[in-house]
Design an enzyme around this catalytic site. Sequence first.
Site, PDB file in Angstrom:
ATOM      1  N   GLN A 125      -4.581 -16.658  -5.728  1.00 19.73           N
ATOM      2  CA  GLN A 125      -4.630 -15.417  -6.304  1.00 19.73           C
ATOM      3  C   GLN A 125      -2.848 -14.584  -6.236  1.00 19.73           C
ATOM      4  OE1 GLN A 125      -3.367 -12.419  -4.636  1.00 19.73           O
ATOM      5  NE2 GLN A 125      -3.631 -13.287  -2.446  1.00 19.73           N
ATOM      6  N   SER A 128      -0.316  -9.046  -5.305  1.00 20.08           N
ATOM      7  CA  SER A 128       0.911  -8.105  -4.712  1.00 20.08           C
ATOM      8  C   SER A 128       2.210  -8.550  -5.286  1.00 20.08           C
ATOM      9  CB  SER A 128       0.970  -8.505  -3.270  1.00 20.08           C
ATOM     10  OG  SER A 128      -0.365  -7.970  -2.692  1.00 20.08           O
ATOM     11  N   SER A 160      -2.138 -16.271  -2.143  1.00 18.96           N
ATOM     12  CA  SER A 160      -2.936 -17.125  -1.186  1.00 18.96           C
ATOM     13  C   SER A 160      -3.295 -18.459  -2.023  1.00 18.96           C
ATOM     14  CB  SER A 160      -4.163 -16.444  -0.859  1.00 18.96           C
ATOM     15  OG  SER A 160      -4.245 -15.295   0.175  1.00 18.96           O
ATOM     16  N   GLU A 243     -14.447  -9.425  -3.510  1.00 21.45           N
ATOM     17  CA  GLU A 243     -13.954  -9.790  -2.309  1.00 21.45           C
ATOM     18  C   GLU A 243     -14.415  -9.094  -1.000  1.00 21.45           C
ATOM     19  OE1 GLU A 243      -9.451  -9.342  -2.554  1.00 21.45           O
ATOM     20  OE2 GLU A 243      -9.044 -11.161  -1.234  1.00 21.45           O
ATOM     21  N   ASN A 367      -7.123  -2.445   6.116  1.00 19.57           N
ATOM     22  CA  ASN A 367      -8.269  -1.581   6.284  1.00 19.57           C
ATOM     23  C   ASN A 367      -7.958  -0.087   6.499  1.00 19.57           C
ATOM     24  OD1 ASN A 367      -9.234  -3.955   6.867  1.00 19.57           O
ATOM     25  ND2 ASN A 367      -9.919  -3.881   9.004  1.00 19.57           N
ATOM     26  N   GLU A 368      -6.499   0.212   6.444  1.00 17.10           N
ATOM     27  CA  GLU A 368      -6.274   1.500   6.436  1.00 17.10           C
ATOM     28  C   GLU A 368      -6.674   2.059   4.763  1.00 17.10           C
ATOM     29  OE1 GLU A 368      -4.308  -0.796   7.187  1.00 17.10           O
ATOM     30  OE2 GLU A 368      -4.248   0.125   9.542  1.00 17.10           O
TER      31      GLU A 368
END
Lengths: 387, 326
Positions: A125, A128, A160, A243, A367-368
Amino acid sequence: MQLVYTAEQQAFRAEVRAWMEAHVPKEPLVTLECREGYDQHVEWERTLASGNWGMVTWPEAYGGRGLDLIQWLIFEEEYFRAGGPNRANQNGIFLLGPTIMEFGTEEQKARFLTPMAKGEVIWAQAWSEPGAGSDMAAIQSKAVRNGDHYVITGQKTWSSRAAFADWGFGIFRTDPDSTRHKGLTFILFDLNSPGITRRPIRQLHGDTGFAELFFDEVRVPVENCLAGEGQGWNVAMATAGFERGLMLRSPGRFQATAKRLVELYRQHADHAAPSAREAVVQAWGAAQAYAYNTYAVAAKIMAGGKIGAEASLNKIFWSELDRSMHRTAMQLLGAAAELKRFDDGRINQWLEGYIFSLSGPVYAGSNEVQRNITAERLLGLPRVGAG
Amino acid sequence: MDFRFSDDQLTLATSVRDYLSGTHGPEVLRHLDEAGPRDPAIWQGLVDMGLTGLLVPEAHGGLGMGLIEAALIAAECGRACLAEPLVDTAFVGVPWLLSQGQTDGLADVVAGTRKLAPAHAINPWVADGDGDALVSVDPLRKLTVRVERSRDTAAQGVSTSLDANGAGDDYLLNLGALMSAAQLVGLADAMLHQAVEYAKLRTQFGQPIGAFQGIKHQLASCSVAIEFAKPVVWRAAAALQDGLASAAAHVSHAKLAASDAAMLTAETAIQVHGAMGYTYEVDLHFWMKRSWALCGAWGDRAFHLKRIDDAVLGGSLPIGPEHTFA
């Protein structure tokens, strides 16, 4: 609510179990994050494909078995029961595959899905960028249309599998005058194209799981664009939903870890603190809770429902569970926790797992961000600051 | 294999929710807490919906439904912080009496004229009919004493007749713990909702406090805890209904997960309300105190953790990916 398997489902479980027992490597593979381990894992993908187990839910026409989500869950349970390796092609089969299934043309499905299911093409992928992490709409890498090609210039990072994989996917800015979520396009590209430079990034465990990608006027055919120019954000959000949602982390993975943790506790019971004992019991409970929830989501989808923002709850739950289970294991191992291999030569999977689990609350949307999504879209709290 | 409620089950739960939100608001709890007389119409409404006979076999005038429906409705009773003894009577007392082959008087239960206060050694008290005290049923002391506890939590009017005395019966314990867990997820849902509504309205620094991530993330964490406790409760209800040998472990798992979710949500909701959360004026404390009471009832956290521990580490419960529904 009917929580028993049919005879047909039980027979399917027996079939998967027999195959896995006969084929899963007896010793754990070397980590996927280095050349040797990557090659071992790709070989395992091909072995899986030889049994037609690459992606059981996909249609037979695309290398699958056309099975339903309950059968998929049974497959995954048996996969992890047998200690099946991590999937080298998870970016392909769990993220891109479902996205192509939803948005791709018939031509794209035929071209990309079967080699994906068969492990012949391994995918990385490329979301970012240095300036676009949690804020993915800040993407700057450009794809300029030139006849029947796009010409890509820019930089991606934290890609990744990109150190070793064959192909990549990501979103690029095709409208130079656009900002934020508009003017982005979802493009698939051959990682060996002229003009792409891969710079593997050494991760905190010392190996190279992800990479930076530099694009210097890389020519990509227009037919590699998914769902049309300018649709990139919507397509990427769907991919992110896959995902975080059902497939990337099936419950069997965590139930297997919880079981190993119980076994580890038994070996260390004589010197384990009561707090570790409670953490072990809670690990079983949380892994089970995750499994029940996944069965509930699967049933909902099979009945025609969709998984929406609640995928964020899933992602928070499994990533924090994984970290917590491995942290407990590290505590039980004591001073031996830091060894890459134990005295008897066995790989310390708990250390590898703990280090990997630290990335869980970060990747696939931190997670934020997931807590923001939960608060805004599920609880209805006001949005602020988002463009 | 189908982990879903049927449309009929969901419709039933919605009708109970609508009834309770229309007739049993916080003002009812305030009224009872100020020692006001009970409004018999509320109980009668529950009776008229058939809920007292939910688990009573059709041959005895009931609806003949199962523990899954009962757990779903118990969650609604928790959401409303219901101050009527529906759960104890109809979802704990009735199935236990049936398990003992006792069918005498079920018609009175269905009619709403007989209420049950199931007594079990794990609970030191049962609530009495006055609503502001508890009656000790300590089997060792054989005493009946009145003790005070934090007010409002006792606002369930239950007759003191201990005609459903299950002493140390495990099935009764499992029923009580399961239905407490179901009420706790409903209570937690309601507390989260109250905190969210307050965070949308209360403005500081020029914006609703719910726009701050410091508030959002805490409430999101409550949502995670609640949403992953619910399927554990439903699974436990199915396990107890199907008579699985492992049902006790699953009930304890449900009680533990629901208690932890409710306690986290109670503390977070108070925090989000700021100083208002510390007042009697805000309704939240009724739900919080009921949560405390139910967390301690039918086996506290340590008790249920130990029961799971015995099953998981003791080895009687098969564990691992292939044993999701063992």
